[in-house]
Write a protein that holds these residues in place. Sequence first.
Motif, mmCIF file in Angstrom:
data_model
loop_
_atom_site.group_PDB
_atom_site.id
_atom_site.type_symbol
_atom_site.label_atom_id
_atom_site.label_comp_id
_atom_site.label_asym_id
_atom_site.label_seq_id
_atom_site.Cartn_x
_atom_site.Cartn_y
_atom_site.Cartn_z
ATOM 1 N N LEU A 188 0.823 -1.214 0.000
ATOM 2 C CA LEU A 188 0.000 0.000 0.000
ATOM 3 C C LEU A 188 0.855 1.261 0.000
ATOM 4 O O LEU A 188 0.602 2.178 -0.785
ATOM 5 N N THR A 189 1.874 1.334 0.849
ATOM 6 C CA THR A 189 2.687 2.552 0.857
ATOM 7 C C THR A 189 3.384 2.738 -0.483
ATOM 8 O O THR A 189 3.554 3.866 -0.944
ATOM 9 N N TYR A 190 3.755 1.634 -1.130
ATOM 10 C CA TYR A 190 4.388 1.737 -2.443
ATOM 11 C C TYR A 190 3.454 2.398 -3.462
ATOM 12 O O TYR A 190 3.841 3.345 -4.145
ATOM 13 N N VAL A 191 2.202 1.917 -3.577
ATOM 14 C CA VAL A 191 1.312 2.502 -4.586
ATOM 15 C C VAL A 191 0.969 3.949 -4.254
ATOM 16 O O VAL A 191 0.842 4.775 -5.160
ATOM 17 N N LEU A 192 0.838 4.266 -2.979
ATOM 18 C CA LEU A 192 0.562 5.654 -2.604
ATOM 19 C C LEU A 192 1.727 6.557 -3.009
ATOM 20 O O LEU A 192 1.529 7.633 -3.590
ATOM 21 N N LYS A 193 2.950 6.117 -2.718
ATOM 22 C CA LYS A 193 4.128 6.900 -3.095
ATOM 23 C C LYS A 193 4.248 7.009 -4.616
ATOM 24 O O LYS A 193 4.620 8.053 -5.145
ATOM 25 N N ARG A 194 3.916 5.950 -5.338
ATOM 26 C CA ARG A 194 3.996 5.956 -6.805
ATOM 27 C C ARG A 194 3.040 6.995 -7.395
ATOM 28 O O ARG A 194 3.303 7.579 -8.430
ATOM 29 N N LEU A 195 1.925 7.231 -6.697
ATOM 30 C CA LEU A 195 0.958 8.243 -7.119
ATOM 31 C C LEU A 195 1.312 9.645 -6.617
ATOM 32 O O LEU A 195 0.631 10.617 -6.944
ATOM 33 N N GLY A 196 2.357 9.750 -5.799
ATOM 34 C CA GLY A 196 2.734 11.052 -5.254
ATOM 35 C C GLY A 196 1.910 11.443 -4.042
ATOM 36 O O GLY A 196 1.862 12.614 -3.661
ATOM 37 N N LEU A 197 1.260 10.464 -3.418
ATOM 38 C CA LEU A 197 0.446 10.711 -2.233
ATOM 39 C C LEU A 197 1.232 10.361 -0.975
ATOM 40 O O LEU A 197 2.211 9.612 -1.033
ATOM 41 N N SER A 198 0.797 10.862 0.147
ATOM 42 C CA SER A 198 1.445 10.535 1.418
ATOM 43 C C SER A 198 1.306 9.042 1.690
ATOM 44 O O SER A 198 0.214 8.484 1.563
ATOM 45 N N LYS A 199 2.398 8.419 2.113
ATOM 46 C CA LYS A 199 2.339 6.988 2.414
ATOM 47 C C LYS A 199 1.457 6.705 3.627
ATOM 48 O O LYS A 199 1.062 5.572 3.861
ATOM 49 N N ASP A 200 1.120 7.741 4.381
ATOM 50 C CA ASP A 200 0.251 7.609 5.547
ATOM 51 C C ASP A 200 -1.189 8.017 5.256
ATOM 52 O O ASP A 200 -1.992 8.161 6.174
ATOM 53 N N LEU A 201 -1.533 8.205 3.987
ATOM 54 C CA LEU A 201 -2.868 8.673 3.610
ATOM 55 C C LEU A 201 -3.979 7.790 4.161
ATOM 56 O O LEU A 201 -4.986 8.279 4.663
ATOM 57 N N CYS A 202 -3.794 6.483 4.050
ATOM 58 C CA CYS A 202 -4.869 5.575 4.460
ATOM 59 C C CYS A 202 -4.305 4.199 4.757
ATOM 60 O O CYS A 202 -3.124 3.937 4.551
ATOM 61 N N SER A 203 -5.188 3.343 5.215
ATOM 62 C CA SER A 203 -4.860 1.942 5.471
ATOM 63 C C SER A 203 -5.874 1.089 4.712
ATOM 64 O O SER A 203 -6.800 1.620 4.093
ATOM 65 N N TYR A 204 -5.709 -0.205 4.780
ATOM 66 C CA TYR A 204 -6.691 -1.083 4.143
ATOM 67 C C TYR A 204 -8.080 -0.836 4.739
ATOM 68 O O TYR A 204 -9.075 -0.878 4.037
#
Length: 135
Positions: A17-33
């Motif tokens: 999850l943190t990988y895809v968030l970072k790949r989109l340029g979003l905070s890795k802490d944006l959300c959880s499952y």
Amino acid sequence: MTTVLKDVTLTKNDTCLTYVLKRLGLSKDLCSYINFHEHFHQYSFVRQKDKLQVGDILLWDKEVKWDWMPISIKNNNIIWENTPRAFHFGIYEGNEFFSDCTRLVVPPHPTLRMRTIVSLQKTPDWILRPINTEN
């Protein structure tokens, strides 16, 4: 609107999850499952697979399992919570390719993979798109 994927270098703490968030340029802490639905629209992969867009998040969770696990400590007390496992996130790269972060190496450490969707044994269950960038 075309999504431009960001360059990513994994850290030891990264997850799928943190990988895809970072790949989109979003905070890795944006959300959880548990709360991703607050930030993403969810579409059936089977119904939308012919409309994949670069940056679409792919989610496998039909076999998610929930286990009570000790995940925090407060005032010297271990706190148990019902925690999801057996789900996975990837991101669509375009041209039938997607990438993901996995910990399948021994000892477990985040590593990247790039594969074609047609090479998968199990197709994704869902496509996720950020709510604030929906067309």
